[in-house]
Every structure is written in C-alpha cells, then in structure tokens.
Write a protein that holds these residues in place. Sequence first.
Motif, mmCIF file in Angstrom:
data_model
loop_
_atom_site.group_PDB
_atom_site.id
_atom_site.type_symbol
_atom_site.label_atom_id
_atom_site.label_comp_id
_atom_site.label_asym_id
_atom_site.label_seq_id
_atom_site.Cartn_x
_atom_site.Cartn_y
_atom_site.Cartn_z
ATOM 1 N N TYR A 71 40.799 -19.718 2.842
ATOM 2 C CA TYR A 71 39.836 -19.217 3.826
ATOM 3 C C TYR A 71 38.512 -18.772 3.208
ATOM 4 O O TYR A 71 37.536 -18.554 3.932
ATOM 5 N N ASP A 72 38.486 -18.612 1.901
ATOM 6 C CA ASP A 72 37.302 -18.044 1.261
ATOM 7 C C ASP A 72 36.088 -18.964 1.402
ATOM 8 O O ASP A 72 36.187 -20.192 1.235
ATOM 9 N N ASN A 73 34.942 -18.359 1.734
ATOM 10 C CA ASN A 73 33.673 -19.088 1.886
ATOM 11 C C ASN A 73 33.739 -20.165 2.972
ATOM 12 O O ASN A 73 33.175 -21.245 2.831
ATOM 13 N N THR A 74 34.467 -19.848 4.049
ATOM 14 C CA THR A 74 34.500 -20.726 5.221
ATOM 15 C C THR A 74 33.798 -20.020 6.372
ATOM 16 O O THR A 74 33.612 -18.803 6.360
ATOM 17 N N THR A 75 33.412 -20.782 7.384
ATOM 18 C CA THR A 75 32.709 -20.199 8.528
ATOM 19 C C THR A 75 33.628 -20.087 9.735
ATOM 20 O O THR A 75 34.563 -20.890 9.897
ATOM 21 N N CYS A 76 33.355 -19.077 10.560
ATOM 22 C CA CYS A 76 33.987 -18.994 11.883
ATOM 23 C C CYS A 76 33.112 -19.842 12.804
ATOM 24 O O CYS A 76 31.983 -19.455 13.134
ATOM 25 N N HIS A 77 33.614 -21.001 13.171
ATOM 26 C CA HIS A 77 32.746 -22.042 13.736
ATOM 27 C C HIS A 77 32.557 -21.980 15.245
ATOM 28 O O HIS A 77 31.805 -22.782 15.805
ATOM 29 N N GLU A 78 33.239 -21.038 15.922
ATOM 30 C CA GLU A 78 33.150 -21.062 17.386
ATOM 31 C C GLU A 78 33.279 -19.658 17.965
ATOM 32 O O GLU A 78 34.096 -18.853 17.521
ATOM 33 N N ILE A 79 32.443 -19.367 18.971
ATOM 34 C CA ILE A 79 32.618 -18.214 19.841
ATOM 35 C C ILE A 79 33.084 -18.783 21.174
ATOM 36 O O ILE A 79 32.313 -19.433 21.884
ATOM 37 N N THR A 80 34.357 -18.592 21.486
ATOM 38 C CA THR A 80 34.958 -19.308 22.602
ATOM 39 C C THR A 80 34.563 -18.718 23.948
ATOM 40 O O THR A 80 34.175 -17.546 24.054
ATOM 41 N N GLU A 81 34.718 -19.520 24.994
ATOM 42 C CA GLU A 81 34.457 -19.057 26.349
ATOM 43 C C GLU A 81 35.473 -18.005 26.776
ATOM 44 O O GLU A 81 35.224 -17.234 27.706
ATOM 45 N N GLU A 82 36.617 -17.970 26.097
ATOM 46 C CA GLU A 82 37.657 -16.990 26.424
ATOM 47 C C GLU A 82 37.370 -15.607 25.853
ATOM 48 O O GLU A 82 38.132 -14.671 26.069
ATOM 49 N N GLY A 83 36.296 -15.482 25.071
ATOM 50 C CA GLY A 83 35.951 -14.191 24.491
ATOM 51 C C GLY A 83 36.621 -13.944 23.163
ATOM 52 O O GLY A 83 37.130 -12.844 22.908
ATOM 53 N N ALA A 84 36.629 -14.952 22.295
ATOM 54 C CA ALA A 84 37.255 -14.813 20.986
ATOM 55 C C ALA A 84 36.416 -15.524 19.931
ATOM 56 O O ALA A 84 35.683 -16.478 20.229
ATOM 57 N N LEU A 85 36.540 -15.044 18.721
ATOM 58 C CA LEU A 85 35.928 -15.686 17.565
ATOM 59 C C LEU A 85 36.972 -16.584 16.925
ATOM 60 O O LEU A 85 38.081 -16.132 16.630
ATOM 61 N N ARG A 86 36.621 -17.846 16.729
ATOM 62 C CA ARG A 86 37.568 -18.824 16.163
ATOM 63 C C ARG A 86 37.226 -19.080 14.696
ATOM 64 O O ARG A 86 36.100 -19.457 14.369
ATOM 65 N N CYS A 87 38.222 -18.877 13.838
ATOM 66 C CA CYS A 87 38.013 -18.997 12.399
ATOM 67 C C CYS A 87 39.158 -19.798 11.781
ATOM 68 O O CYS A 87 40.128 -20.144 12.448
ATOM 69 N N GLY A 88 39.012 -20.059 10.476
ATOM 70 C CA GLY A 88 40.129 -20.617 9.722
ATOM 71 C C GLY A 88 40.117 -22.099 9.475
ATOM 72 O O GLY A 88 41.089 -22.640 8.946
ATOM 73 N N ASP A 89 39.031 -22.774 9.832
ATOM 74 C CA ASP A 89 38.926 -24.218 9.600
ATOM 75 C C ASP A 89 37.876 -24.466 8.514
ATOM 76 O O ASP A 89 36.676 -24.364 8.782
ATOM 77 N N PRO A 90 38.301 -24.787 7.294
ATOM 78 C CA PRO A 90 37.326 -25.009 6.220
ATOM 79 C C PRO A 90 36.320 -26.109 6.530
ATOM 80 O O PRO A 90 35.199 -26.087 6.015
ATOM 81 N N SER A 91 36.704 -27.066 7.371
ATOM 82 C CA SER A 91 35.789 -28.167 7.690
ATOM 83 C C SER A 91 34.785 -27.782 8.769
ATOM 84 O O SER A 91 33.774 -28.470 8.960
ATOM 85 N N GLY A 92 35.062 -26.718 9.521
ATOM 86 C CA GLY A 92 34.180 -26.297 10.595
ATOM 87 C C GLY A 92 34.136 -27.250 11.766
ATOM 88 O O GLY A 92 33.254 -27.168 12.613
ATOM 89 N N THR A 93 35.113 -28.148 11.858
ATOM 90 C CA THR A 93 35.111 -29.170 12.904
ATOM 91 C C THR A 93 36.016 -28.839 14.083
ATOM 92 O O THR A 93 35.905 -29.448 15.142
ATOM 93 N N GLY A 94 36.951 -27.911 13.877
ATOM 94 C CA GLY A 94 37.940 -27.621 14.904
ATOM 95 C C GLY A 94 39.204 -28.440 14.769
ATOM 96 O O GLY A 94 40.180 -28.195 15.473
ATOM 97 N N ILE A 95 39.204 -29.428 13.871
ATOM 98 C CA ILE A 95 40.407 -30.244 13.666
ATOM 99 C C ILE A 95 40.919 -30.124 12.226
ATOM 100 O O ILE A 95 41.808 -30.856 11.810
ATOM 101 N N GLY A 96 40.346 -29.185 11.480
ATOM 102 C CA GLY A 96 40.747 -29.020 10.091
ATOM 103 C C GLY A 96 41.887 -28.027 9.931
ATOM 104 O O GLY A 96 42.259 -27.311 10.858
ATOM 105 N N GLY A 97 42.426 -27.994 8.706
ATOM 106 C CA GLY A 97 43.523 -27.082 8.410
ATOM 107 C C GLY A 97 44.286 -27.575 7.206
ATOM 108 O O GLY A 97 43.806 -28.435 6.452
ATOM 109 N N PRO A 98 45.499 -27.078 6.990
ATOM 110 C CA PRO A 98 46.329 -27.562 5.888
ATOM 111 C C PRO A 98 47.043 -28.856 6.285
ATOM 112 O O PRO A 98 46.979 -29.275 7.445
ATOM 113 N N THR A 99 47.738 -29.465 5.329
ATOM 114 C CA THR A 99 48.472 -30.706 5.616
ATOM 115 C C THR A 99 49.885 -30.407 6.091
ATOM 116 O O THR A 99 50.850 -31.060 5.718
#
Length: 284
Positions: A138-166
């Motif tokens: 998670y280090d040096n990654t961005t929280c790429h989305e402020i959702t319409e549901e009222g939440a901050l979305r984080c944890g995707d190193p690619s910042g695309t929304g489809i990233g993650g571990p294998t």
Amino acid sequence: MASSRDRQRKLARAKLDRQQARRAATAKRRRQVQAGVGVAVVLALIVAGSAWALGAFDSDPTDQTALDNEVCAWTPQDGNANTSLKDVGLPPTADLPTEGTRPMTITTDQGTITAALDLAVAPCSAASIDHLAGRSFYDNTTCHEITEEGALRCGDPSGTGIGGPTYSFYNENVPTGTPEASASPAPEGEPAYPKGTVAMIGTAPGANGSQFLLFFEDFDPEEPTYPVIGRITDGLDVVEKIGDLPTVEDAVGNKVKPETDVTIQTLTVGQPGQDTAPASPDAG
C-alpha cells in the motif's frame, strides 16, 4: 424402360441395405464401448472400495490437523490477463487469529487514520491486509476515488479500480440483505454502513483483494454488498476532510477522482489486542 426401372430399384435397395448395415455396425460398436466403460467403472469401484477398506484414503493426522486449522482460502488471479495485479505471494491460510481486533494505521499526506480490524467477523480480510502491508503493497499509493456512497476508496496500486494482488477472497461480513452465512444485521435504526465504517470492495462482488472503503458519511442501501471489516478509531476528521475535496473525471469519465492526489505514505497493521477499542461513529 422396365429393365432400367428394375436396375434403379435394385441400386436403391442395395444402397439402403448398405446404410442399414453401417447403422447396425455403429450401434454394435456403441454397445460394446458402453459395456466396456461399465465394466471399467465397476472394476474401479471395486478397487477403490478395497483401498478404502484398507485405509488407503485415510488422511495423514498432520494433514488433517492443518485442514482443521484452516481459516481462509485464497483464489489465484491471472496477472497476465490483468496487468493491474501485483504478485506478492499468498497470505497464510491456517492458524490465523479470529478474536479481538488488530490496529491498522494509514499515514497519508492529508493526515493519519487509525482503524480496528475486527478479527471475529473478518479474519481473512485482516490477514490479507496484514500480508500486503508487510510487503509495502500500500505504500506510496493513491486513494483513487471519492465514491457517491460517501466513502474514500483506497488500496489499488494501479489507481484503476481493477488492481490488487494476484489472489482474491470471498465476502465475510456483509450486513443484512445478503445470502452470506456470516452476514450480520445492523443494529435497529442504524445504517448498514455508518460513517467510520471500514469495508472491503472487490473488483467484482465477492472477489476481494486489496481495495477498501473508509466511510465518512452514513450509507444505508437496500441491498448491502460491501463486507464490513472494522471501524475507524481515530482520524475520521481526516477522512471527512478528504471527502470534501473537489473531484475530477477519472480515466473512464466518472467524476470521482480527488482533484488533489491523496497518497498513502505507509499502511501498517499491528498485533491482535493492540488499541482494540473501536471508536464511536463520531470519533475524529
């Protein structure tokens, strides 16, 4: 002319006879194959039964103990098919803590946020985040989305929304309205996701990886889909401040990307029992 018609009738009869002969031969071969398969199945069952009676399928006690201690299952994902995935190995499956909480500290360029991960209802989510944090995922990654549901979305190193571990894992603690056995109802009169909630979000429903939500507003959908994994214990004001940031369009045209990058500098997970008391929804 009569002779010609007779010859045609004979040729047609001969053709019909040949067709019938071929069909009969085919049917005979099919019966023979089926009979052979049936005999093979019977023999296999006899051999398997004998082996079972002799204990050939008895589990090794050590292996059985390992199976009994398994808490989580991880489903491999193809990093070649999705190049936004990052291979950092698999978390452990067995002997994971399932009681109490673990502290999670998210240090961002906007401030520090701490949360308590609930091991009783989401042990696999906690194990996954701990595994990833231990590999600086998670280090040096961005929280790429402020959702319409009222939440901050984080944890995707690619910042695309489809990233993650294998790997991915199943939903653990989705509030009322879902079929998961582990789903738990929200207290009467309380939204499914009160502000301060920490929840997982998968690249597809039920396919959780590394991405998570930090709710800075109450959210109460008719059909909840996000597994609740913990609560913010300090720094809710930081999340609320980020939630007020203006947004711009992301790569696919949705106006959800923070205009100012929100960067996770470090994310760490402590040991069970450290700072475990969850804060109230209004804690800051």
